[in-house]
Every structure is written in structure tokens, then in C-alpha cells.
Design a protein around this motif. Structure first.
Motif, mmCIF file in Angstrom:
data_model
loop_
_atom_site.group_PDB
_atom_site.id
_atom_site.type_symbol
_atom_site.label_atom_id
_atom_site.label_comp_id
_atom_site.label_asym_id
_atom_site.label_seq_id
_atom_site.Cartn_x
_atom_site.Cartn_y
_atom_site.Cartn_z
ATOM 1 N N CYS A 433 -0.231 -30.796 -16.512
ATOM 2 C CA CYS A 433 -1.736 -31.682 -16.262
ATOM 3 C C CYS A 433 -2.280 -31.647 -14.724
ATOM 4 O O CYS A 433 -3.323 -32.556 -14.356
ATOM 5 C CB CYS A 433 -1.588 -32.063 -16.556
ATOM 6 N N ASP A 434 -1.764 -31.592 -13.889
ATOM 7 C CA ASP A 434 -1.744 -32.207 -12.376
ATOM 8 C C ASP A 434 -1.639 -33.479 -12.698
ATOM 9 O O ASP A 434 -2.145 -34.281 -11.309
ATOM 10 C CB ASP A 434 -2.881 -31.506 -11.636
ATOM 11 N N GLN A 435 -1.210 -33.856 -13.045
ATOM 12 C CA GLN A 435 -0.594 -35.798 -13.043
ATOM 13 C C GLN A 435 0.658 -35.787 -13.481
ATOM 14 O O GLN A 435 1.131 -37.363 -13.398
ATOM 15 C CB GLN A 435 -1.559 -36.360 -14.584
ATOM 16 N N ASN A 464 -9.487 -24.527 -7.840
ATOM 17 C CA ASN A 464 -9.469 -25.909 -8.489
ATOM 18 C C ASN A 464 -10.425 -25.998 -9.181
ATOM 19 O O ASN A 464 -11.781 -26.069 -8.952
ATOM 20 C CB ASN A 464 -10.183 -26.284 -7.163
ATOM 21 N N ARG A 466 -9.295 -27.791 -12.648
ATOM 22 C CA ARG A 466 -8.583 -29.117 -13.543
ATOM 23 C C ARG A 466 -8.143 -28.018 -14.883
ATOM 24 O O ARG A 466 -9.295 -27.669 -15.753
ATOM 25 C CB ARG A 466 -9.675 -30.856 -13.181
#
Length: 477
Positions: A433-435, A464, A466
């Protein structure tokens, strides 16, 4: 310790925990919140820990903490907010609606709370409507209404095409190239892949036996979760699927990541191209309830049609639940069982052509997790069970197996080995989740050896868009 000292210590620990939370180090935040609660319990601390558990996808623990917060302070609005989100994560929409209503009653001028209440109410009403119009004949398929011959190809379409030859290696190369450049497969061909995948999965047993010849490499991958460019990186690192380079993808192909359509079309395409050398296990996110909340349903509707989203639900219900490699390695998405004495034959006889139930063999296969303690305990997720090393050992001995491979959980190094080497978790979505900052991993074994070898890798860049871009705002509190 005096009451004043306990309160002071709790405040200090809470501040440290909040800092860890902001750094997205949620496990450390949970530990610090726990220490603060031990020093001086409060509704706020339970509410904060509930939020951290939600970030770790421990919905069962989050629900417990939110409820405890409410018991300590009936006027603590965030407690209801957190509990509503935990209920949403578990697909218990009516209970979530009740808590969202409590928030709006307490904060009538909070427009965000009102919006979430109305969205949840809409979901409850839609489910009621779907139940009311459900046809008694469960064998009636969405696919029956499809007429591929009537679907014309637009003159300006410049993507890959399917003809009477069906899926070919050349088609898959063109498909990957098109999708990697943010292009789209024509809906006629997407429908065709789905229909053919449904037909091939329907013929598979619930538990699939795989034979890997001596000396041949075989690869097991964990969760992909719509991270298409990381999926392509696996193929770059490990080679494209082929009859000489077989793969097993162990569930959770979709949701959360916003390139889930691309992932599933490529995976289904390889299943059709190499039906006896490319395998897929169903995950807990291959279900209508999860897809409705975590993005796949919305993504399919955005990129294609509502009808296609319904067809995906049907196909997911056909995917096998587990695999056994060379009669020694048991592979399933979640884990083992809430009861002893489950045999491979019991799994073979399990009816999988449905949405996952809330208990039983199918539920455990999709949802359960290992733990370090012996025995069993209630699931941190609120579904399935947590099982200890003794449970794993008994299952393996009873079924003459060597070890279990499962997925389902983010691991910092992409994999984790527990239960004395008898239970392996592999997770293939790096920087989830890009985190989360985790690495991804896959497992290679060789027929005749079966010793697992791990490849660990970092996330690669993606366009890009999310994660969770198509998900319900109700799980993005």
C-alpha cells in the motif's frame, strides 16, 4: 506506583506511540499503547490502539479495543468511529451502520461523519435489495447473459487481440506490454479470458496435487494485492511463466493496489496458457465482500462494467483453496484449522463454489494465521483462528506432510519461518500500500529436494495512482 505516576507514565508512552504511528511503524505503536494501557487505561488509549490494529489489518483486535474504549467512556465518539471501521473491515455492515449513526447523533454538524453514515446506509440497502431479488436457482450464471459475438471491436483499438488460437505466448507478451503502458485490453477479450478461466477452474478439485519433476524449479508467490508493476518485477527476476518455469500464486491477487485488473488479467491469461504449469489459490480477498470494500469492485466498474465485476465474483468462487506439492508441501492462503484431525480428504470434499463462510474448513484456509504459543486462540482478524506450532505439527503428521506454506500477512523481509521451520509465510507485495516499507519475496523449490530458497526484493515505481484509489471511503478513516 501511585495514580499520579501511572497517569504520567501513560501520557509519556502515548506520545511515543503516537510518534511511531505517524512514522507508520504500527507494530511498535501497538506495543507502546499496550504499555500505556497497563500503566493507566483510558478510552483514548484503547481507541488509538484500535486504529493501529486497523492499520495492521487486525480487525478483530481493533473491534475489541474500540468496544473497550466505549465501555470506559460512552461519550467517546472516536470509539464508535473505530468500531464502525472494524465492522466494515469484517463485512458486518449493519453493525457498522449502528455505530456510524451514533457518531452522527453525537456530532450532527460533522459532515464527514454524515457522509460515511449515508454511504454505509447505502451499502446496507443495496445488500438488502440484492438479497430480495436473488434468484433461487443458484446455478444461474452471470456468464449466461454474455454474448461475445455481439461485442464489436472499435476501429481505433490497438491492443492485443484474441482469435481462434486463443491465448498464446505472443498474446501474453503483447498484453503485458499494453497494460504496463497504462493501456487497456478490449472488454470483449477481457470477458473471453474470464469465461475461459471460469471453465478451467470449475474443472479443478478444491485441493490440487502438483508434481514437480526432479531437478525442475518451481516458484511459490504470496499476496500481490493489485501491485502490477511489482508482479512484473517478479517475472523479471525469476523468469516468465512457462512449462519449464511453473508458478503457484497463493491468493489475494486483487484489492488495495489500484492495478488489480491488470494483475488478474495477466494471471488468468497465464493460467489459460499453461493450465498444468501455472496454479492459483484463492485468497480471502477473492470474495465479493472484500472486493466491495477494498477497491477491486470499484476498479472493475471504472475500467470496464458492473456486469464484469459480477462475473469476477463468479470466477473467484471457482478457484481452488489449496495445493499439495509432491505430496509433501501444503500450500494455502491463510492457514490451518480450528479443529484437530482435518485431513486432506476433508479439504478435497469441501464445497468451495460459494462466498467464504464465517467458520469451518474453507474459512480457516482463507483467514487463519500462525502464532508462537501452543494451541489456538481467537483470530486477531475477527475471522478464522490463530494456530500454534503443535497444531501445525499434528496436521503435518496426520497427513504425512513436511511443511506448510501460506501467505496472508505482511512480513518485513517478505517471508517468515516459524513453528520450527514447519510453517512459512511468503508475501510478494513489497512496500504494501505504498506505506509499509516491507520487502517482497518468493520461494523457489526444486523437485527431488523441496528445500525452500527465498528471493527478496524491493518495490519498483508505478504510475501515480495511489493504493485504495477505488476503495470505499469507509475503510479509509
Amino acid at each position: 506506583m501511585t495514580e499520579e505516576a501511572g497517569e504520567s507514565q501513560a501520557i509519556e508512552l502515548k506520545e511515543k506511540a503516537n510518534a511511531k504511528f505517524k512514522e507508520q511503524r504500527y507494530e511498535e505503536a501497538v506495543q507502546l499503547y499496550s504499555e500505556a494501557i497497563e500503566a493507566e487505561p483510558s478510552a483514548i488509549l484503547y481507541g488509538n490502539r484500535s486504529f493501529a490494529y486497523l492499520k495492521l489489518e487486525c480487525s478483530g483486535y481493533a473491534l475489541r479495543d474500540a468496544t473497550e474504549a466505549i465501555l470506559l467512556d460512552r461519550k467517546y465518539v472516536k470509539g464508535y468511529y473505530r468500531r464502525a471501521q472494524a465492522y466494515m473491515s469484517l463485512g458486518k455492515f449493519k453493525f457498522a451502520l449502528r455505530d456510524f449513526e451514533a457518531v452522527t447523533n453525537a456530532c450532527p454538524n460533522d459532515q464527514d461523519a454524515k457522509k460515511r453514515y449515508l454511504e454505509c446506509k447505502k451499502i446496507v440497502q443495496r445488500i438488502a435489495f440484492e438479497n430480495a431479488i436473488r434468484v433461487d436457482d443458484v446455478k444461474k450464471s452471470v456468464a449466461d447473459a454474455l454474448d461475445l459475438d455481439s461485442m464489436s471491436i472499435d476501429d481505433d483499438y490497438d491492443g492485443p487481440c484474441l482469435d481462434e488460437k486463443g491465448i498464446t505466448a505472443e498474446f501474453m507478451e503483447q498484453l503485458i506490454d499494453k497494460l504496463s503502458k497504462c493501456g487497456k485490453l478490449h472488454r470483449k477479450y477481457a470477458y473471453q479470458i474470464l469465461l475461459e478461466a471460469k471453465a478451467i477452474f470449475e474443472k479443478c478439485p478444491t485441493l490440487v496435487d502438483i508434481e514437480v519433476p526432479d531437478g525442475q524449479k518451481f516458484t511459490i508467490c504470496g499476496d500481490i494485492h493489485g501491485q502490477f508493476y511489482d508482479l512484473l518485477n517478479i517475472f523479471k527476476l525469476n523468469g516468465m511463466p512457462s512449462e519449464s518455469n511453473p508458478y503457484l500464486f497463493n491468493g489475494d491477487f486483487v484489492d488495495r493496489g489500484s492495478f488489480s485488473v491488470e494483475c488478474i488479467l495477466v494471471l488468468f491469461g497465464f493460467k489459460l496458457l499453461y493450465p498444468n504449469h501455472f496454479y492459483m489459490s484463492r485468497g480471502n480477498h477473492e470474495s465479493h465482500t472484500m472486493n466491495r470494500m477494498y477497491g477491486f469492485d470499484g476498479e472493475v466498474r471504472s475500467k470496464y462494467t458492473e456486469h464484469m465485476a459480477q462475473l469476477f465474483t463468479e470466477v473467484f468462487c471457482c478457484i481452488p483453496l489449496a495445493h499439495v506439492i509432491n505430496k509433501k508441501i501444503f500450500v494455502t492462503h491463510g492457514g490451518l484449522f480450528s479443529e484437530d484431525d482435518v485431513t486432506l480428504e476433508d479439504i478435497r470434499n469441501t464445497d468451495r463454489f460459494r462466498e467464504p463462510p464465517e467458520n469451518g474448513i474453507m474459512c480457516d484456509l482463507l483467514w487463519s494465521d500462525p502464532m508462537s504459543m501452543r494451541g489456538r486462540s481467537p483470530s486477531k482478524r475477527g475471522v478464522g483462528v490463530q494456530f500454534g506450532p503443535d497444531v501445525t505439527e499434528k496436521f503435518l503428521q496426520k497427513n504425512n506432510l513436511e511443511y506448510v506454506v501460506r501467505s496472508h500477512e505482511v512480513k518485513l523481509q517478505g517471508y517468515e519461518v516459524v513453528h520450527g521451520g514447519k510453517c512459512i509465510t511468503v508475501f510478494s507485495a513489497p512496500n504494501y500500500c505504498d506505506q509499509m516499507g516491507n520487502k517482497g519475496a518468493f520461494i523457489n523449490i526444486t523437485g527431488g529436494d523441496l528445500t525452500p530458497k527465498y528471493t527478496v526484493y524491493e518495490a519498483v515505481p508505478h504510475p501515480n495512482i495511489r493504493p485504495m484509489a477505488y476503495a470505499s471511503s469507509l475503510v479509509n478513516i
